[in-house]
Motif scaffolding. Structure first.
Motif, PDB file in Angstrom:
ATOM      1  N   ALA A   1       0.976  -1.521  -0.191  1.00 31.45           N
ATOM      2  CA  ALA A   1       0.159  -0.078   0.231  1.00 31.45           C
ATOM      3  C   ALA A   1       0.593   1.491  -0.383  1.00 31.45           C
ATOM      4  CB  ALA A   1      -1.127  -0.243   1.075  1.00 31.45           C
ATOM      5  N   LEU A   2       2.147   1.106  -0.843  1.00 36.00           N
ATOM      6  CA  LEU A   2       3.056   2.295  -0.556  1.00 36.00           C
ATOM      7  C   LEU A   2       2.385   3.305  -2.182  1.00 36.00           C
ATOM      8  CD1 LEU A   2       6.405   0.473  -0.289  1.00 36.00           C
ATOM      9  CD2 LEU A   2       4.495   1.876   1.367  1.00 36.00           C
ATOM     10  N   GLY A   3       2.293   4.949  -1.137  1.00 32.95           N
ATOM     11  CA  GLY A   3       2.165   6.080  -2.274  1.00 32.95           C
ATOM     12  C   GLY A   3       3.950   6.222  -3.116  1.00 32.95           C
ATOM     13  N   LEU A   4       3.547   7.407  -3.333  1.00 31.33           N
ATOM     14  CA  LEU A   4       4.773   7.772  -4.508  1.00 31.33           C
ATOM     15  C   LEU A   4       5.941   7.930  -3.391  1.00 31.33           C
ATOM     16  CD1 LEU A   4       3.939   9.487  -7.679  1.00 31.33           C
ATOM     17  CD2 LEU A   4       4.538   7.021  -7.332  1.00 31.33           C
ATOM     18  N   GLY A   5       5.602   8.892  -2.143  1.00 23.92           N
ATOM     19  CA  GLY A   5       6.747   8.995  -1.234  1.00 23.92           C
ATOM     20  C   GLY A   5       7.248  10.624  -1.399  1.00 23.92           C
ATOM     21  N   LEU A   6       6.397  11.652  -1.324  1.00 21.29           N
ATOM     22  CA  LEU A   6       7.141  12.742  -2.185  1.00 21.29           C
ATOM     23  C   LEU A   6       6.769  13.443  -1.290  1.00 21.29           C
ATOM     24  CD1 LEU A   6       6.162  12.541  -6.006  1.00 21.29           C
ATOM     25  CD2 LEU A   6       7.758  11.831  -5.340  1.00 21.29           C
ATOM     26  N   VAL A   7       6.610  12.718   0.120  1.00 22.70           N
ATOM     27  CA  VAL A   7       5.812  13.693   0.933  1.00 22.70           C
ATOM     28  C   VAL A   7       6.214  13.446   2.525  1.00 22.70           C
ATOM     29  CG1 VAL A   7       4.298  15.732  -0.135  1.00 22.70           C
ATOM     30  CG2 VAL A   7       3.460  14.087   1.183  1.00 22.70           C
ATOM     31  N   ASP A   8       6.456  13.136   3.677  1.00 23.37           N
ATOM     32  CA  ASP A   8       6.763  12.561   4.185  1.00 23.37           C
ATOM     33  C   ASP A   8       5.075  12.644   5.423  1.00 23.37           C
ATOM     34  OD1 ASP A   8       6.616  15.030   5.778  1.00 23.37           O
ATOM     35  OD2 ASP A   8       8.773  14.810   6.398  1.00 23.37           O
ATOM     36  N   PHE A   9       4.577  12.412   4.906  1.00 22.76           N
ATOM     37  CA  PHE A   9       3.582  11.921   5.519  1.00 22.76           C
ATOM     38  C   PHE A   9       2.181  10.496   5.068  1.00 22.76           C
ATOM     39  CE2 PHE A   9       2.835  16.026   3.849  1.00 22.76           C
ATOM     40  CZ  PHE A   9       1.580  15.653   3.483  1.00 22.76           C
ATOM     41  N   THR A  10       1.006  10.927   4.936  1.00 22.62           N
ATOM     42  CA  THR A  10       0.287  10.389   5.067  1.00 22.62           C
ATOM     43  C   THR A  10      -0.936  11.357   4.937  1.00 22.62           C
ATOM     44  OG1 THR A  10      -1.234   8.431   3.829  1.00 22.62           O
ATOM     45  CG2 THR A  10      -0.677   8.740   5.981  1.00 22.62           C
ATOM     46  N   LEU A  11      -2.367  11.081   3.935  1.00 20.91           N
ATOM     47  CA  LEU A  11      -3.357  11.354   3.891  1.00 20.91           C
ATOM     48  C   LEU A  11      -4.400  10.770   4.226  1.00 20.91           C
ATOM     49  CD1 LEU A  11      -4.393  14.620   3.339  1.00 20.91           C
ATOM     50  CD2 LEU A  11      -4.758  14.131   1.195  1.00 20.91           C
ATOM     51  N   TYR A  12      -5.794  11.227   4.707  1.00 25.45           N
ATOM     52  CA  TYR A  12      -6.830  10.468   4.489  1.00 25.45           C
ATOM     53  C   TYR A  12      -7.675  11.572   4.349  1.00 25.45           C
ATOM     54  CZ  TYR A  12      -9.656   6.715   5.972  1.00 25.45           C
ATOM     55  OH  TYR A  12     -10.906   5.171   5.671  1.00 25.45           O
ATOM     56  N   PRO A  13      -8.114  11.619   2.795  1.00 22.27           N
ATOM     57  CA  PRO A  13      -9.381  12.325   2.460  1.00 22.27           C
ATOM     58  C   PRO A  13     -11.149  12.032   3.083  1.00 22.27           C
ATOM     59  CG  PRO A  13      -8.882  11.267   0.534  1.00 22.27           C
ATOM     60  CD  PRO A  13      -8.226  11.157   1.880  1.00 22.27           C
ATOM     61  N   HIS A  14     -12.070  13.323   3.051  1.00 20.12           N
ATOM     62  CA  HIS A  14     -13.255  13.080   3.189  1.00 20.12           C
ATOM     63  C   HIS A  14     -13.493  12.953   4.553  1.00 20.12           C
ATOM     64  CE1 HIS A  14     -13.028  13.745  -1.413  1.00 20.12           C
ATOM     65  NE2 HIS A  14     -12.313  11.792  -1.452  1.00 20.12           N
ATOM     66  N   LEU A  15     -12.850  13.091   5.277  1.00 17.11           N
ATOM     67  CA  LEU A  15     -13.330  13.797   6.984  1.00 17.11           C
ATOM     68  C   LEU A  15     -14.776  13.576   7.313  1.00 17.11           C
ATOM     69  CD1 LEU A  15     -12.177  12.897   9.817  1.00 17.11           C
ATOM     70  CD2 LEU A  15     -12.045  15.234  10.051  1.00 17.11           C
ATOM     71  N   ASN A  16     -15.901  12.449   8.060  1.00 10.61           N
ATOM     72  CA  ASN A  16     -16.730  12.404   8.508  1.00 10.61           C
ATOM     73  C   ASN A  16     -18.051  12.604   6.947  1.00 10.61           C
ATOM     74  OD1 ASN A  16     -15.938  12.149  11.082  1.00 10.61           O
ATOM     75  ND2 ASN A  16     -15.458  14.075  11.620  1.00 10.61           N
ATOM     76  N   HIS A  17     -17.361  12.291   6.177  1.00 12.18           N
ATOM     77  CA  HIS A  17     -18.463  12.591   4.645  1.00 12.18           C
ATOM     78  C   HIS A  17     -19.612  11.931   5.089  1.00 12.18           C
ATOM     79  CE1 HIS A  17     -20.089  12.682   0.860  1.00 12.18           C
ATOM     80  NE2 HIS A  17     -19.416  13.521   0.578  1.00 12.18           N
ATOM     81  N   PRO A  18     -20.665  12.677   4.754  1.00 13.74           N
ATOM     82  CA  PRO A  18     -22.007  11.438   5.319  1.00 13.74           C
ATOM     83  C   PRO A  18     -21.585  10.368   4.078  1.00 13.74           C
ATOM     84  CG  PRO A  18     -22.580  13.780   3.812  1.00 13.74           C
ATOM     85  CD  PRO A  18     -21.285  13.631   4.012  1.00 13.74           C
ATOM     86  N   ASP A  19     -21.847  10.410   3.148  1.00 16.32           N
ATOM     87  CA  ASP A  19     -21.693   9.233   2.475  1.00 16.32           C
ATOM     88  C   ASP A  19     -20.471   8.330   2.494  1.00 16.32           C
ATOM     89  OD1 ASP A  19     -23.935   9.678   1.561  1.00 16.32           O
ATOM     90  OD2 ASP A  19     -23.524  11.133  -0.225  1.00 16.32           O
ATOM     91  N   MET A  20     -19.704   8.615   3.396  1.00 19.74           N
ATOM     92  CA  MET A  20     -18.306   7.355   3.614  1.00 19.74           C
ATOM     93  C   MET A  20     -17.861   6.800   4.824  1.00 19.74           C
ATOM     94  SD  MET A  20     -16.174   9.598   0.973  1.00 19.74           S
ATOM     95  CE  MET A  20     -15.705  10.263  -0.473  1.00 19.74           C
TER      96      MET A  20
END
Length: 230
Positions: A163-182
């Motif tokens: 589950a590795l991304g490109l690693g161009l930044v030194d963190f990871t990201l989880y989008p759509h926090l608290n989206h009602p449909d997710m």
């Protein structure tokens, strides 16, 4: 590169101001290339891509009034001579990377050669939407979901367990926090996932973006976000 990693595009004045600051000039004076590739694995992917390119999607990105806007299709690049696409990438002020399937997108970012080129684009602004943002981080929070769209026998699944991304930044990201449909984007679920990740995780809602310049991270938000440290 300079990064503006969004959950849902340039959706409020604060994120718009951050984009203009990164560009160093108005959007109307800036050129961009749009990358729709990540959305193709999903049902109706070709129509979704067309709507995104033409500014008919609800997420604001291509319809911001760019001076010029071109399409950069990653799946085509391996069949094109580099001298016929690399200069266009180098000349663009911004790369607009649409959302979709992170696993598919990172696969084609690597296979196309664009991933190798990105670190040399010091003046270019990388603008990500959802999967387009996750792809440049260290880990893919959507890996399990993405595996459901991999055709049988595809080599795209070979490294999916990492589950590795490109690693161009030194963190990871989880989008759509608290989206009602997710359901998976509820904070409790994100915290559970992040507990197994050895780097910081930014959970951001659709009114938040992460700005990164020379490794310095700045959260731009008119909504909710949370930094989850390992």
């Amino acid at each position: 590169m300079k990064f503006l990693l969004t959950s849902s595009g340039i959706c409020n004045p604060s994120i718009s101001d951050a984009l203009v600051d990164l560009l160093g000039k108005p959007i109307a004076e800036s050129t961009a290339l749009f990358i729709p590739t990540g959305v193709y694995p999903f049902p109706g992917g070709s129509m979704r891509a067309w709507k995104a390119i033409h500014g008919q999607a609800s997420i604001p990105l291509s319809q911001l009034g760019w001076k010029s806007l071109g399409n950069l299709e990653l799946t085509a690049l391996p069949t094109i001579r580099e001298e016929n696409w690399v200069p266009a990438v180098r000349e663009a002020d911004a790369l607009l990377v649409w959302g979709g399937d992170v696993l598919y997108l990172t696969y084609w970012l690597r296979r196309s050669g664009l991933a190798d080129l990105l670190p040399s684009l010091s003046d270019t602004v990388y603008v990500g939407v959802s999967a387009g943002s996750i792809a440049v981080t260290l880990y893919n929070c959507d890996a399990e979901f993405d595996l459901g769209f991999v055709p049988a026998g595809s080599d795209r699944a070979q490294d999916a367990d990492r589950a590795l991304g490109l690693g161009l930044v030194d963190f990871t990201l989880y989008p759509h926090l608290n989206h009602p449909d997710m359901e998976d984007a509820e904070l409790s679920n994100i915290q559970k996932w992040a507990s197994g990740i050895p780097v910081p995780t930014y959970a951001i809602d659709d009114n938040t973006a992460i700005k990164v310049v020379d490794g310095v991270v700045d959260v731009i938000s008119e909504g909710d976000w949370k930094l989850i440290n390992p």
